[in-house]
Design an enzyme around this catalytic site. Structure first.
Site, PDB file in Angstrom:
ATOM      1  N   HIS A 175      -9.413   1.522   5.098  1.00 52.79           N
ATOM      2  CA  HIS A 175      -8.116   1.674   5.764  1.00 52.79           C
ATOM      3  C   HIS A 175      -8.277   2.655   6.932  1.00 52.79           C
ATOM      4  O   HIS A 175      -9.045   3.626   6.835  1.00 52.79           O
ATOM      5  CB  HIS A 175      -7.076   2.193   4.763  1.00 52.79           C
ATOM      6  CG  HIS A 175      -5.682   2.104   5.316  1.00 52.79           C
ATOM      7  ND1 HIS A 175      -5.199   3.031   6.206  1.00 52.79           N
ATOM      8  CD2 HIS A 175      -4.711   1.184   5.137  1.00 52.79           C
ATOM      9  CE1 HIS A 175      -3.955   2.681   6.544  1.00 52.79           C
ATOM     10  NE2 HIS A 175      -3.639   1.559   5.907  1.00 52.79           N
TER      11      HIS A 175
ATOM     12  N   GLY B   3       3.093   2.356  10.523  1.00 50.72           N
ATOM     13  CA  GLY B   3       4.081   3.412  10.303  1.00 50.72           C
ATOM     14  C   GLY B   3       4.867   3.795  11.540  1.00 50.72           C
ATOM     15  O   GLY B   3       5.529   4.821  11.570  1.00 50.72           O
TER      16      GLY B   3
ATOM     17  N   ASN C  31       0.864  -1.178   0.000  1.00 45.11           N
ATOM     18  CA  ASN C  31       0.000   0.000   0.000  1.00 45.11           C
ATOM     19  C   ASN C  31       0.903   1.230   0.000  1.00 45.11           C
ATOM     20  O   ASN C  31       1.481   1.575   1.018  1.00 45.11           O
ATOM     21  CB  ASN C  31      -0.906  -0.029   1.245  1.00 45.11           C
ATOM     22  CG  ASN C  31      -1.763   1.225   1.354  1.00 45.11           C
ATOM     23  OD1 ASN C  31      -1.846   2.020   0.414  1.00 45.11           O
ATOM     24  ND2 ASN C  31      -2.393   1.422   2.504  1.00 45.11           N
TER      25      ASN C  31
ATOM     26  N   LYS D 152       0.087   4.271  -0.267  1.00 45.51           N
ATOM     27  CA  LYS D 152      -0.548   5.472   0.294  1.00 45.51           C
ATOM     28  C   LYS D 152      -0.292   6.656  -0.660  1.00 45.51           C
ATOM     29  O   LYS D 152      -0.292   6.453  -1.861  1.00 45.51           O
ATOM     30  CB  LYS D 152      -0.047   5.721   1.720  1.00 45.51           C
ATOM     31  CG  LYS D 152      -0.165   4.431   2.573  1.00 45.51           C
ATOM     32  CD  LYS D 152       0.112   4.602   4.016  1.00 45.51           C
ATOM     33  CE  LYS D 152      -0.065   3.257   4.722  1.00 45.51           C
ATOM     34  NZ  LYS D 152       0.075   3.338   6.157  1.00 45.51           N
TER      35      LYS D 152
ATOM     36  N   GLU E  30      -5.172  -4.546  10.815  1.00 48.30           N
ATOM     37  CA  GLU E  30      -4.088  -3.573  10.971  1.00 48.30           C
ATOM     38  C   GLU E  30      -4.268  -2.812  12.284  1.00 48.30           C
ATOM     39  O   GLU E  30      -5.043  -1.843  12.343  1.00 48.30           O
ATOM     40  CB  GLU E  30      -4.102  -2.573   9.814  1.00 48.30           C
ATOM     41  CG  GLU E  30      -3.872  -3.187   8.457  1.00 48.30           C
ATOM     42  CD  GLU E  30      -3.334  -2.163   7.461  1.00 48.30           C
ATOM     43  OE1 GLU E  30      -2.239  -2.397   6.952  1.00 48.30           O
ATOM     44  OE2 GLU E  30      -3.993  -1.140   7.218  1.00 48.30           O
TER      45      GLU E  30
ATOM     46  N   GLU F  88      -6.547   5.017   7.927  1.00 45.79           N
ATOM     47  CA  GLU F  88      -6.298   6.423   7.585  1.00 45.79           C
ATOM     48  C   GLU F  88      -7.524   7.044   6.920  1.00 45.79           C
ATOM     49  O   GLU F  88      -7.826   8.220   7.112  1.00 45.79           O
ATOM     50  CB  GLU F  88      -5.055   6.522   6.674  1.00 45.79           C
ATOM     51  CG  GLU F  88      -3.776   6.288   7.484  1.00 45.79           C
ATOM     52  CD  GLU F  88      -2.651   5.624   6.717  1.00 45.79           C
ATOM     53  OE1 GLU F  88      -2.650   5.656   5.482  1.00 45.79           O
ATOM     54  OE2 GLU F  88      -1.758   5.044   7.384  1.00 45.79           O
TER      55      GLU F  88
ATOM     56  N   SER G 122       3.849  -2.152  10.071  1.00 42.39           N
ATOM     57  CA  SER G 122       5.305  -2.289  10.154  1.00 42.39           C
ATOM     58  C   SER G 122       5.812  -3.673   9.756  1.00 42.39           C
ATOM     59  O   SER G 122       6.780  -4.177  10.310  1.00 42.39           O
ATOM     60  CB  SER G 122       5.801  -1.905  11.555  1.00 42.39           C
ATOM     61  OG  SER G 122       5.452  -0.562  11.836  1.00 42.39           O
TER      62      SER G 122
HETATM   63  P1  13P Z   1       3.299   0.355   7.441  1.00 45.86           P
HETATM   64  O1  13P Z   1       3.724  -0.953   6.846  1.00 45.86           O
HETATM   65  O2  13P Z   1       4.073   1.523   6.918  1.00 45.86           O
HETATM   66  O3  13P Z   1       3.263   0.280   8.938  1.00 45.86           O
HETATM   67  O4  13P Z   1       1.796   0.608   6.965  1.00 45.86           O
HETATM   68  C1  13P Z   1       0.862  -0.397   7.129  1.00 45.86           C
HETATM   69  C2  13P Z   1      -0.370  -0.031   6.413  1.00 45.86           C
HETATM   70  O5  13P Z   1      -1.083   0.867   6.795  1.00 45.86           O
HETATM   71  C3  13P Z   1      -0.697  -0.769   5.183  1.00 45.86           C
HETATM   72  O6  13P Z   1      -1.962  -0.499   4.750  1.00 45.86           O
END
Ligand code: 13P
Length: 259
Positions: free
Chosen positions: A97, A181, A9, A11, A175, A99, A221
């Site tokens: 997601h 992140g 992903n 983003k 997640e 976010e 992560s």
């Molecule tokens: P990270 O792997 O950067 O922690 O992000 C995970 C994520 O949100 C994937 O959708």
């Protein structure tokens, strides 16, 4: 046997130029290498063409989208429809997601509407898109021991009213928000516990056969250094990877984790 599935992903990272370079670097890394899992990259829509086959025998990168609107077309400024994603040959779309839930007001009920609309594409043999439904608790909920409650509510409401046979085909992605992140990965045991709980919830809602078939990803992560330990867990069938999917070398290691 559930086939592993790793989705990068991106983003809001890697614009068209960077995606183009990524394509060629990944193509070199993949030369004479076999990847025997399902995989895809969820790039920003504008970068998707840079990931499409550049030559007739070039690398095929399965595409995923990061979001979609459930309406067919119309006055929805800034949005993209399912049929538009189909025109790009998109194979997966991430829905809900954290976010998008936190910053763009998505709710379990809007996720449910999107999943239902995407599932309608299952009737088309070549053009169907698989929803990847993301869920997970905040750090506050985790510390208050509310993970199980939160996850149950999310799955109940996001998958409400779906058909058991359709649910077999979709992917769900656990997640934990505190692990996204942050470099703070859930331990393999923690991640396994919630992925197993999620499978039990699916069994409760749609029966054991569906629960045995649905693929559950872990996200937060995940990186080349920890993917093997996570993928060894019986209820973790894949990963939804942010940061570690942005560079070709690291992404290549992820999709060849089992080699
Ligand atoms: P990270 O792997 O950067 O922690 O992000 C995970 C994520 O949100 C994937 O959708």
């Amino acid at each position: 046997m559930r086939k592993p599935i790793i989705i990068g992903n991106w983003k809001m990272n890697n614009g068209p130029e960077k995606a183009h370079l990524f394509y060629h670097d990944l193509e070199k890394l993949m030369l004479n290498k076999e990847v025997d899992i399902d995989w895809a990259i969820a790039a920003p829509i504008i970068s998707m063409p840079s990931l499409m086959m550049q030559t007739e025998d070039g690398l095929y990168i399965p595409l995923a989208a990061q979001n979609v609107n459930e309406n067919d077309s119309g006055a929805f400024t800034g949005e993209v429809s399912i049929s538009m994603l189909q025109e790009y040959g998109t194979e997966y779309v991430i829905i809900g997601h954290s976010e998008r839930r936190e910053m763009f007001n998505e709710t379990n009920s809007s996720v449910n509407a999107k999943v239902k609309a995407i599932i309608k594409s299952f009737t088309s043999e070549d053009d169907y898109i698989i929803p990847v439904v993301a869920f997970g608790e905040t750090e506050e909920q985790f510390n208050a021991n509310k993970t199980a409650l939160v996850v149950k509510k999310q799955l109940n409401e996001c998958l409400k009213g779906l058909d058991a046979d359709d649910v077999k085909e979709i992917v769900i992605a656990y997640e934990p928000i505190w692990a996204i992140g942050t470099g703070k990965t859930a331990t393999p045991e923690q991640a396994q516990k919630i992925c197993k709980l999620s499978r039990d919830i699916i069994a409760e809602m749609f029966g054991k056969e569906t629960a045995d078939e649905i693929r559950i990803q872990y996200g937060g992560s995940m990186k080349p250094e920890n993917i093997n330990e996570l993928m060894k867990q019986p209820d973790i069938d894949g990963g939804l990877v942010g940061g570690a999917s942005l560079e070709p070398e690291s992404f290549f290691k992820l999709i060849t984790f089992n080699k």
